[in-house]
Design a protein around this motif. Sequence first.
Motif, PDB file in Angstrom:
ATOM      1  N   TYR A  31     -10.359   7.195 -31.599  1.00 15.17           N
ATOM      2  CA  TYR A  31     -10.158   6.424 -32.823  1.00 15.17           C
ATOM      3  C   TYR A  31     -10.732   5.021 -32.687  1.00 15.17           C
ATOM      4  O   TYR A  31     -10.868   4.494 -31.586  1.00 15.17           O
ATOM      5  N   THR A  32     -11.032   4.441 -33.844  1.00  7.34           N
ATOM      6  CA  THR A  32     -11.408   3.025 -33.899  1.00  7.34           C
ATOM      7  C   THR A  32     -10.125   2.225 -34.053  1.00  7.34           C
ATOM      8  O   THR A  32      -9.439   2.376 -35.052  1.00  7.34           O
ATOM      9  N   PRO A  33      -9.774   1.416 -33.078  1.00  7.14           N
ATOM     10  CA  PRO A  33      -8.522   0.665 -33.249  1.00  7.14           C
ATOM     11  C   PRO A  33      -8.672  -0.413 -34.309  1.00  7.14           C
ATOM     12  O   PRO A  33      -9.770  -0.915 -34.544  1.00  7.14           O
ATOM     13  N   GLN A  34      -7.562  -0.751 -34.948  1.00  5.38           N
ATOM     14  CA  GLN A  34      -7.590  -1.843 -35.920  1.00  5.38           C
ATOM     15  C   GLN A  34      -7.513  -3.163 -35.177  1.00  5.38           C
ATOM     16  O   GLN A  34      -6.742  -3.297 -34.219  1.00  5.38           O
ATOM     17  N   VAL A  35      -8.304  -4.113 -35.612  1.00  6.27           N
ATOM     18  CA  VAL A  35      -8.346  -5.397 -34.916  1.00  6.27           C
ATOM     19  C   VAL A  35      -8.240  -6.569 -35.889  1.00  6.27           C
ATOM     20  O   VAL A  35      -8.595  -6.465 -37.063  1.00  6.27           O
ATOM     21  N   ASP A  36      -7.754  -7.673 -35.348  1.00  6.91           N
ATOM     22  CA  ASP A  36      -7.879  -8.974 -35.995  1.00  6.91           C
ATOM     23  C   ASP A  36      -8.757  -9.796 -35.062  1.00  6.91           C
ATOM     24  O   ASP A  36      -8.593  -9.727 -33.843  1.00  6.91           O
ATOM     25  N   ILE A  37      -9.665 -10.550 -35.623  1.00  9.96           N
ATOM     26  CA  ILE A  37     -10.479 -11.444 -34.798  1.00  9.96           C
ATOM     27  C   ILE A  37     -10.295 -12.855 -35.340  1.00  9.96           C
ATOM     28  O   ILE A  37     -10.540 -13.111 -36.521  1.00  9.96           O
ATOM     29  N   ILE A  44     -12.483 -17.247 -29.133  1.00 11.65           N
ATOM     30  CA  ILE A  44     -12.327 -16.186 -30.131  1.00 11.65           C
ATOM     31  C   ILE A  44     -11.302 -15.221 -29.545  1.00 11.65           C
ATOM     32  O   ILE A  44     -11.407 -14.836 -28.380  1.00 11.65           O
ATOM     33  N   THR A  45     -10.286 -14.880 -30.316  1.00  7.12           N
ATOM     34  CA  THR A  45      -9.254 -13.968 -29.822  1.00  7.12           C
ATOM     35  C   THR A  45      -9.310 -12.682 -30.635  1.00  7.12           C
ATOM     36  O   THR A  45      -9.371 -12.709 -31.863  1.00  7.12           O
ATOM     37  N   VAL A  46      -9.327 -11.573 -29.902  1.00  4.31           N
ATOM     38  CA  VAL A  46      -9.330 -10.254 -30.538  1.00  4.31           C
ATOM     39  C   VAL A  46      -7.964  -9.632 -30.292  1.00  4.31           C
ATOM     40  O   VAL A  46      -7.504  -9.570 -29.149  1.00  4.31           O
ATOM     41  N   TYR A  47      -7.291  -9.207 -31.349  1.00  5.28           N
ATOM     42  CA  TYR A  47      -6.039  -8.455 -31.221  1.00  5.28           C
ATOM     43  C   TYR A  47      -6.340  -7.021 -31.630  1.00  5.28           C
ATOM     44  O   TYR A  47      -6.846  -6.801 -32.735  1.00  5.28           O
ATOM     45  N   ALA A  48      -6.060  -6.087 -30.770  1.00  4.61           N
ATOM     46  CA  ALA A  48      -6.358  -4.685 -31.089  1.00  4.61           C
ATOM     47  C   ALA A  48      -5.096  -3.847 -30.949  1.00  4.61           C
ATOM     48  O   ALA A  48      -4.392  -3.932 -29.940  1.00  4.61           O
TER      49      ALA A  48
ATOM     50  N   ALA B  96      -7.833 -22.453 -36.854  1.00  7.43           N
ATOM     51  CA  ALA B  96      -8.362 -21.104 -36.619  1.00  7.43           C
ATOM     52  C   ALA B  96      -8.774 -20.461 -37.938  1.00  7.43           C
ATOM     53  O   ALA B  96      -8.252 -20.781 -39.004  1.00  7.43           O
ATOM     54  N   SER B  97      -9.726 -19.561 -37.846  1.00 12.35           N
ATOM     55  CA  SER B  97     -10.121 -18.799 -39.031  1.00 12.35           C
ATOM     56  C   SER B  97     -10.318 -17.330 -38.632  1.00 12.35           C
ATOM     57  O   SER B  97     -10.638 -17.036 -37.487  1.00 12.35           O
ATOM     58  N   TYR B  98     -10.088 -16.453 -39.598  1.00 16.10           N
ATOM     59  CA  TYR B  98     -10.208 -15.027 -39.321  1.00 16.10           C
ATOM     60  C   TYR B  98     -11.642 -14.555 -39.533  1.00 16.10           C
ATOM     61  O   TYR B  98     -12.261 -14.860 -40.548  1.00 16.10           O
ATOM     62  N   HIS B  99     -12.156 -13.788 -38.590  1.00 20.64           N
ATOM     63  CA  HIS B  99     -13.428 -13.090 -38.787  1.00 20.64           C
ATOM     64  C   HIS B  99     -13.162 -11.709 -39.332  1.00 20.64           C
ATOM     65  O   HIS B  99     -13.978 -11.127 -40.027  1.00 20.64           O
ATOM     66  N   ARG B 100     -12.023 -11.180 -38.929  1.00 19.56           N
ATOM     67  CA  ARG B 100     -11.660  -9.844 -39.319  1.00 19.56           C
ATOM     68  C   ARG B 100     -10.146  -9.770 -39.385  1.00 19.56           C
ATOM     69  O   ARG B 100      -9.463 -10.351 -38.537  1.00 19.56           O
ATOM     70  N   ARG B 101      -9.646  -9.071 -40.373  1.00 17.29           N
ATOM     71  CA  ARG B 101      -8.201  -8.968 -40.500  1.00 17.29           C
ATOM     72  C   ARG B 101      -7.900  -7.555 -40.972  1.00 17.29           C
ATOM     73  O   ARG B 101      -7.966  -7.264 -42.158  1.00 17.29           O
TER      74      ARG B 101
END
Lengths: 134, 152
Positions: A31-37, A44-48, B96-101
């Motif tokens: 699966y493609t996990p859902q992320v917030d970037i 840059i923080t990625v939450y997956a 901070a700003s979102y690139h993807r949500r």
Amino acid sequence: MATTDKRELEVTEKKPIEASGGEPTRQGITYTPQVDIVEDPNAITVYADLPGVKRDDLVIDVREGVLWLTATVGAHPDHWQPVHREYQEGGYERRFSLGDRIDTEKISAKLENGVLALVLPKAEAQKPRKISIA
Amino acid sequence: MAIIRWRPEADVFSQWERMQHDMAGMLAASRPWAGGDEATFRPEVYPALNIYDDGETFVVRAEVPGVDPKNIEVEATGDTLTIRGERVLPEPGANASYHRRERDSGQFRRSFTMPKPIDNTKVIAGCVNGVLELRLPYAEEAKRRKITVKAL
């Protein structure tokens, strides 16, 4: 129904990765996990969302400016007879291209409650800097 | 449940169908196993559940990534289980700003009834790697029992 005005969570269907141009090399569904970037001045923080993934089953890998996230999820024990199924168990995979503004040596990761938080610090030259005028 | 805009021009039959669909959805969410063995049903109520049976115990699993186990409440009334909770996501800083949500926060509540009586005094609930797991042992009266045959 929620008792306050807070929003209600809805079920988001897991998105399987389509095998594009070739056979998938691993068994099972991925699966493609859902992320917030999220970007701030320093990183840059990625939450997956990676439910079911153990720390040892998660691989984070940087190759040629691309960050690869690969995780496997173990199946339920064999002697458990499925009575009802609303989601499938499967691995996760997602790629992020980093460009040259990330200091790849300083990437850090934390896995908690099925969520990976990946901190990608910006290279020093990319950080905003105030220049004082003499 | 989704809020649907009232459209007076829509004919009464489609509204009737939608009502039936909503009713079926609510029923299926509360008695998920009734759809048949291993039916794949897409629920509208969070979280999605898988139910397994090991012959003595039902195991219910739900993917709840990012939900602090302290924010999950499980309640058993007879054979009906209710899972309640809230998913709170970290607030990004002011700069901070979102690139993807793609991830959502919010509250959830789901009730469902087990297909067989359970002993709700022995329910165990735990959360591992963002997966909630409930273990629900069969009630004594629902257990398989060998009966000795004797001459009457």
